[in-house]
Design a protein around this motif. Structure first.
Motif, PDB file in Angstrom:
ATOM      1  N   GLY A   1     -16.735   0.198  -4.287  1.00 38.51           N
ATOM      2  CA  GLY A   1     -17.328   1.374  -3.660  1.00 38.51           C
ATOM      3  C   GLY A   1     -18.053   2.272  -4.637  1.00 38.51           C
TER       4      GLY A   1
ATOM      5  N   ILE B   1     -10.681  -7.692   0.756  1.00 41.06           N
ATOM      6  CA  ILE B   1     -10.952  -6.778   1.871  1.00 41.06           C
ATOM      7  C   ILE B   1     -12.070  -5.840   1.429  1.00 41.06           C
ATOM      8  CG2 ILE B   1      -9.984  -4.942   3.308  1.00 41.06           C
ATOM      9  CD1 ILE B   1      -7.228  -6.309   2.926  1.00 41.06           C
TER      10      ILE B   1
ATOM     11  N   ARG C   1       0.834  -1.207   0.000  1.00 40.05           N
ATOM     12  CA  ARG C   1       0.000   0.000   0.000  1.00 40.05           C
ATOM     13  C   ARG C   1       0.866   1.254   0.000  1.00 40.05           C
ATOM     14  NH1 ARG C   1      -3.485  -2.322   4.999  1.00 40.05           N
ATOM     15  NH2 ARG C   1      -5.344  -3.038   3.870  1.00 40.05           N
TER      16      ARG C   1
ATOM     17  N   ASP D   1     -14.221  -2.715   2.240  1.00 41.73           N
ATOM     18  CA  ASP D   1     -14.348  -1.589   3.164  1.00 41.73           C
ATOM     19  C   ASP D   1     -15.806  -1.117   3.207  1.00 41.73           C
ATOM     20  OD1 ASP D   1     -14.811   0.017   0.965  1.00 41.73           O
ATOM     21  OD2 ASP D   1     -12.778   0.847   0.933  1.00 41.73           O
ATOM     22  N   GLU D   2     -16.065  -0.107   4.036  1.00 40.86           N
ATOM     23  CA  GLU D   2     -17.459   0.291   4.253  1.00 40.86           C
ATOM     24  C   GLU D   2     -18.133   0.772   2.977  1.00 40.86           C
ATOM     25  OE1 GLU D   2     -18.024   2.925   7.589  1.00 40.86           O
ATOM     26  OE2 GLU D   2     -16.632   1.679   8.744  1.00 40.86           O
ATOM     27  N   LYS D   3     -17.373   1.538   2.213  1.00 43.67           N
ATOM     28  CA  LYS D   3     -17.934   2.094   0.992  1.00 43.67           C
ATOM     29  C   LYS D   3     -18.266   0.961   0.002  1.00 43.67           C
ATOM     30  CE  LYS D   3     -16.918   5.764  -2.258  1.00 43.67           C
ATOM     31  NZ  LYS D   3     -15.800   6.408  -2.965  1.00 43.67           N
TER      32      LYS D   3
ATOM     33  N   ASP E   1      -9.728  -8.564   7.071  1.00 39.77           N
ATOM     34  CA  ASP E   1     -10.049  -7.182   7.404  1.00 39.77           C
ATOM     35  C   ASP E   1      -8.901  -6.287   6.930  1.00 39.77           C
ATOM     36  OD1 ASP E   1      -7.994  -7.113   9.250  1.00 39.77           O
ATOM     37  OD2 ASP E   1      -9.282  -7.045  11.007  1.00 39.77           O
ATOM     38  N   ARG E   2      -8.993  -5.003   7.186  1.00 40.88           N
ATOM     39  CA  ARG E   2      -7.992  -4.092   6.633  1.00 40.88           C
ATOM     40  C   ARG E   2      -6.588  -4.337   7.155  1.00 40.88           C
ATOM     41  NH1 ARG E   2      -6.924   0.518   9.626  1.00 40.88           N
ATOM     42  NH2 ARG E   2      -6.687   1.760   7.743  1.00 40.88           N
TER      43      ARG E   2
ATOM     44  N   ASP F   1     -10.246  -4.922  -8.268  1.00 42.39           N
ATOM     45  CA  ASP F   1      -9.569  -4.372  -7.095  1.00 42.39           C
ATOM     46  C   ASP F   1      -8.105  -4.799  -7.066  1.00 42.39           C
ATOM     47  OD1 ASP F   1      -9.370  -3.211  -4.458  1.00 42.39           O
ATOM     48  OD2 ASP F   1      -9.350  -5.260  -3.675  1.00 42.39           O
TER      49      ASP F   1
ATOM     50  N   GLN G   1      -5.865  -4.303  -4.595  1.00 42.90           N
ATOM     51  CA  GLN G   1      -5.442  -4.830  -3.308  1.00 42.90           C
ATOM     52  C   GLN G   1      -5.697  -6.343  -3.196  1.00 42.90           C
ATOM     53  OE1 GLN G   1      -5.535  -2.599   0.782  1.00 42.90           O
ATOM     54  NE2 GLN G   1      -7.511  -3.510   0.444  1.00 42.90           N
TER      55      GLN G   1
END
Ligand SMILES: [Zn+2]
Ligand SMILES: [Zn+2]
Ligand SMILES: [Zn+2]
Lengths: 642, 642, 642
Positions: free
Chosen positions: A449, A465, A212, A467-469, A491-492, A407, A409
């Protein structure tokens, strides 16, 4: 529209005008220049030589050509490297990657940022308002030749700075990484090391953070260039030419800096880069696999928020793959039309004339190495120029019925912790895309997202992973949503979610994964039910309160459905994947068409384009009102109809 | 005649006399000694111990044996390495290649030249006029274990010196290398780096110059040794023992220093070194492929200007290949006769007795490791000794009807820029040689530029860079001249020729190459016409004003003829190659004979030799007047007739 | 009995008591803790935090659990590495192997010994007499991740010290190593280098000494830990958990320090580690090959002088192999019973609960990553707990009828000098063991030199160097003694024996080996006579005065017999090996039973255990009085009878 890449510094000044005239005559509108010319622009520190470039730009301008100017940062000159050897990158073994080719810098070097700003400032302030200047390309092919990540002392310094900001205290880092495991705890950020060259594997959370960190640096470096350019060059756009099959940094984030995305399309070279079978490589050696260029067109149209160019289009055989066959006659034209069909605004060939010296001397151009003689690809480009003139403006590309959530990641997490050696995200996404395209479906790539309104079908091959978005977007969509294996599995901080995989997707999918099996080549589990075929490489053991549409041999769920959400608990083999996508297309009430393996179609506005990558003709659908090509689509031919 | 390699320093002094006597009895005339004995000759700096070597030489002399003395420079002793670590070579990764085996020096070290001169001077001045001394061997197997090229600080210094001389100014270097590409320009020779460890591939012109530089150093280093020896050792000859399948330096240039060439013949070990198919490796595992030793005999006869020795002849199983089978009974004798048939003046076995310690303890000798017991190979050598005595002097070797132009630089250019991963010059040349030998033809190897008078057929498998002298020789010959793919494709600066390939050969061949396709394994293009078969790996697209004798499937020329000059525009598969060579032999009006794959013949003066490498007997031609062997040539047997 | 590995430092303190209670309930008696907890015990130098560990031990004690405490030396914390970077190991390329995983130390570092002593002293003095403490584990998995050998400056210093003691003078070293070869002689021990990174292969005697030196260091390091522990912890035993398929150091010597041996049994992970064929790997992917765990049980029972534990038992899928399939249902139970059948005193699962963070997050435990939910393996362990309670104490294991002499140094010699690339001692020994077990025979592993009384059959797959003690034991036995190829082929200095191989075994076997042939895959020599099949990889040429029981195709001896001593002169293929072992079992008048490939049996005292690794049922012998399982032994089932 068409463009071309040109290197005035490679040719005697007396051919510039003739070159420019011939470009204009064959319908070329844009010329990219300058991106490797630092040593000609600034042969010694602070000694700038602009005259030649002034003249070159003026010649192009005089012939009505629009200029795309590249910042020359992909090739820092030797005097700069000798002054500041700390700009050089290091490989995973800690070895310096030296001067003598290109991309010999690390994004972590503060010196390098300073020097980059200086040269970009110099070029942008000189040419920012040049009347023929259409726009800018930052640097060249970030990440190419494995240059997204570097592992040297400058990188370590920058990584520690980055961690300090992210975690505030060593304790928080220890907690996030699970450093208590194997006594890896640190008391100070100065104790952190680059997570490579360890005795056995390094901590995966540390590795993900390292990735990252490097990815964020690239986006920030690009942004720095963009900001300088915007200051000096009002009204001009900025793009970057991304590469194919490079997933080492988050292209979505770099895209945020740009007015649109562009990419370098080498369909044949990439056949050797993707993990195809030998049989597939032989079949597509001289045409490329029919989804390689389209996959990237669609991806970069997404990264460019609907807009993209092909900045470098393969014009014939290239030099850098293990084998470099001559494309079948017609393929340069076909690739150009395929790019346009996918919405490319400009297709720019690399390069005007084959260069008779240095590393790329075996790379074809539109012209042979000496003189004014068009190559085979040059003649095909000329033909496209004529056809474009005849057809006039192409309609705008519309939203596709299918979206693929893509994605970067997820690629990093599965390379950091494959669990099964052949779990490769890139391959999974490509195969899902291929299966959709075999059904004649158009596909948009969307960022996790991103709002998913307007799609009938959304596929998520894997999103490790969430995320909220990303979760919110998936929850909100009314489309049929297909979620693939391993999604939501971390998780993150690269930890197991507390409720086990698929973590935050448990409620949405109705599933909880208790075990994962990775299957060596040769092992396969049968799947039957609404879809049929085999699971290979990866399979999960689910507890499910969703409907079970298909099951593994012993009865465990393989495909589940909860409301509009489908979950596939394995890596599908070709049979299962085909069955799956057909099933989903039906569920989403999409019109589809089972295409032969060598035929692809794509719509742009009201037009439909068809392409033949194979050896047998194919009849276009009856009722098609052809505006290019014939009813019987011959090998290597293109058809367009209303 | 026969010889043997002997290491008195490995054995108790009391066996020396018995060993010498047994050598003499079995017909051995030459004994090579001394080439690894530096630590015994000079155990500490300037402290020389000659006594043991004096005595050893005297023992050999007393038994009528002639001595070949090796300079001991292949094994600098530890005290010297510790004094001057700068003599050590570096690998491509920049890692020191340390003390503990052999060839641990770089040709670039000035210290090493000084120390080499000192020890050669010492040895040559002591033994230069020893009555039993026949001649000298310089060093041992230049280039073996990848030691032709080194990549350390001393190499960089020497490379810069060499470039300064060659190019005079940085601008001329930039121009020659095309450094403008990717901003690689330099302002001073001190900015040059060794072209390795770059981010992506380094400049090919720089790489070629680096290779030439190292190759020239080897020839100069060898010349330095020769000059010292000649000063102290009037009337004695000098040779060097070259290796097999080492193309890293120009053997022709080293040959210029020498009175004749010699080489180390390990036919079975080399089976694992050449890129044979697994099937071929299995077939020839216990006999060697029938062209491996002959290929080198003919090559080194060329390098030695008609004269060569086998300095080390494999006497049984060796130790250094991945697998080391026992040769089939008869093979040591067969290899010896094969060498003699090709004109070897002496065949010298490596080694007298298997050594029971250190690295080569599993390498057979003529004697078992302990005592006076002949090995299987020892008995076969003894038999050759008897046969030679019976047959008397062999006639001199005559010029062959066929010449193959063989060029080291072509190997470097295709390794620097393969374009197709399996384009290997060494393999191409070997396969062409094999095809000629399967027709029972004798072949001479000639250096590019050498006068070609007297040959009926000249073949040039590939000659990437054709200098003026080479061109003149090719123009002048009246022989049928077959030129292979990729010839003339670069100028001396590794640039495309201005008129495109084959450059200076365009007029001669009538061809101009506009495109090149490299074909991955599995791809094959059909060729038909005067010759038939397939093109694999590499094919060219020709514009031709020559006669087209064969064409690719779509009609492009595959084989052309202009006057006496034939041009082949591809890498031929086995079928096409066989067809091609048969056709050329007919055109050249050569008498030929299609031999089974396991039979080879060779003439020496008026004698014809035949060899059976296989499992089935073969009848020698009727009318043969046998002087050795039988009409029915049994497996592993030799026949000689008038 | 059952045990488990537990990491209180990974979990919130409030779950400790519940965990302990659930362990006790499922029949677990031993809990191993502490071996990776250095950074929690001593977070800064000399700042010890014992409280948490005190509490953790007390919680376990309160639930009646016995504790095995590991010394935490496998994971030195970062502050220590930063203080003393000289403790880090170096790889063969000389590159530091850094902090960030585990085993990041070299046994050569004096600092490391001092620091190890300090932490062991601290832990042992605090807990040595803790009432719940059953015993100790030193360090963790010596040699895992290729950590037995290191190649850095500290290693060089220690190696020179070791050589000084062993050889006294440089001359004696030169003599022993045969340094005269290639001028490798040294004048001072300070001239010795580590025998790696040489231009071509290094001296094999030097390499063997380097290996012995490192192996001896490991045993001495372990002994140092044991001595400290014994001082502080009277009445407690000490063990070490060895790994599978690690032969890099002499496990017999480490065993000498210990009260008993233990090992870490990962049957499925090891399938990818051993050179099985792809077909075998697929067949056994989900059960493991039926001899992998037994081979090690029997080996470590030998190393432990009759006593051993499984310290870590695979409880489900793991994370570290290239692929990590879920074991077939029943396999965790089967492996546990297989261990007990071979005499394991405790089988301890790794680990109690899957850890949701860091490197091993995909490694199953007896519980899922969160909460108190047993995994599939957890349920199977629970079942074994119930079965054990029902069956009561198992009888002691008795001496087996067959002994295999197993030697680590033989592995090193054949890796140093393979001569044929696929001569791997480990593989040879394993295949001989497999062949014996396919006959239903129990096997003991014995150390060379161990008294062989009471065995009916002794097999020596290979013993390269036979010392006096080993020779005496082989001479003395009345058992049928089978000696394999390459035995006795070197003396202690890695020299050929003066009388040739098999050296000191010549008299015993009646053989003398004059040649060795190594055979590439695809080559095979036929063997016929009392045994039939093929020789592959390696064959010897014998002069024999023994009886010849079988011969190679051309009549040379393949199997000889002199008195009770049989000698096999080749690497047997599967057919020949089966034939050989059947023949030997008959000669030794052993009762045997030809088992299908998926069934194995093993006796413990008066009980016979049977295991089904396959897919088809098997009927236990009629008359068996079953105490567990059924007559028809189903796939993945266990049966026990009297
Ligand atoms: Zn490019
Ligand atoms: Zn040699
Ligand atoms: Zn473990």
């Amino acid at each position: 529209m068409l463009g071309v890449c040109y290197y005035p510094e490679h040719w005697s000044e007396d051919v510039w005008a003739r070159d420019a005239q011939r470009m204009a005559e064959m319908g070329i509108r844009y010329v990219r220049i300058g991106e490797f010319a630092w040593s000609r622009i600034e042969p010694r520190r602070d000694h700038f030589e602009w005259d030649w470039l002034d003249r070159a730009m003026d010649v192009l301008a005089r012939h009505g050509l629009k200029i795309v100017l590249g910042t020359p940062t992909a090739t820092p000159p030797k005097w700069l490297v000798d002054e500041h050897p700390d700009i050089l990158p290091h490989d995973e073994q800690g070895q310096v990657r030296g001067f003598g080719s290109r991309r010999h810098y690390t994004f972590s070097s503060e010196t390098w940022w300073r020097e980059s700003a200086r040269i970009v400032e110099a070029v942008a302030s000189r040419y920012g308002e040049h009347p023929a200047l259409a726009g800018w390309q930052t640097d060249n092919e970030y990440g190419c030749h494995d240059t997204a990540l570097s592992y040297g002392p400058e990188d370590l310094k920058a990584f520690r700075r980055w961690l300090r900001l992210r975690y505030q205290s060593p304790d928080q880092l220890n907690e996030a990484w699970g450093s208590v495991f194997w006594s890896m705890e640190i008391c100070s950020f100065d104790e952190v090391e680059i997570p490579v060259r360890t005795v056995t594997e390094a901590n995966p959370a540390a590795r993900l953070d390292y990735w990252r960190f490097q990815s964020e640096q690239i986006a920030a470096y690009d942004r720095m260039q963009c900001e300088i350019i915007r200051k000096h060059s009002p009204g001009r756009w900025i793009t970057h030419n991304f590469m194919g099959f490079v997933l080492d940094f988050d292209h979505w984030a770099v895209g945020d800096n740009l007015d649109f995305a562009s990419w370098d399309s080498y369909p044949i070279g990439f056949v050797e880069k993707f993990p195809f079978s030998e049989e597939e490589r032989n079949r597509w050696a001289e045409t490329s696999h029919p989804d390689i260029a389209p996959f990237h067109h669609d991806l970069y149209r997404g990264v460019g928020r609907g807009h993209f160019w092909v900045m470098e289009q393969q014009p014939g055989p290239v030099n850098w793959a293990p084998w470099n066959p001559v494309p079948k006659p017609g393929m340069v034209r076909l690739w150009t039309w395929e790019a346009l069909a996918h919405g490319a605004e400009v297709v720019s060939y690399f390069r005007w004339r084959q260069v008779p010296f240095a590393q790329e001397q075996m790379h074809a151009g539109l012209n042979l190495p000496e003189g004014d003689e068009l190559s085979v690809g040059g003649h095909e480009a000329e033909q496209v120029g004529r056809e474009l003139r005849k057809l006039g403006d192409l309609p705008a590309s519309k939203r596709a019925p299918v979206a693929m959530v893509f994605d970067y990641q997820t690629d990093w997490t599965s390379r950091i912790q494959p669990q099964g050696k052949d779990f490769r995200y890139e391959e999974l996404a490509f195969r899902w895309y291929e299966a959709l395209r075999r059904l004649g479906l158009d596909v948009d790539f969307v960022r996790p997202g991103e709002v998913l309104d307007g799609y009938a079908l959304v596929v998520v091959p894997c999103l490790s992973i969430v995320d909220e978005k990303a979760l919110a977007a998936l929850r909100k969509t009314n489309a049929k949503l297909l979620v693939g294996p391993r999604s939501g599995s971390r998780d993150r901080n690269f930890r197991f979610p507390e409720n086990l995989a698929p973590g935050v997707l448990q409620e949405l999918t109705g599933n909880r994964i208790t075990q994962v099996s990775t299957l060596r080549p040769g092992l396969r589990e049968n799947v039957s039910g609404a879809i049929k075929g085999g699971a290979v490489r990866w399979r999960e053991y689910l507890q499910s309160d969703a409907d079970v549409l298909a099951r593994f041999a012993k009865g465990d769920p393989a495909l589940t459905k909860k409301g509009n959400v489908y979950y596939l608990a394995c890596w599908p083999d070709e049979v299962l994947l085909t069955s799956l996508m057909r099933n989903l297309a039906q569920e989403a009430r999409l019109e589809f068409l089972e295409l032969p393996e060598h035929i692809r179609i794509r719509r742009r506005g009201g037009l439909t384009f068809a392409f033949n990558y194979g050896t047998e003709a194919w009849d276009v659908p009856s009722g098609a009102e052809l505006i290019l090509g014939e009813k019987s689509l011959k090998p290597q031919e293109v058809a367009i109809w209303r």
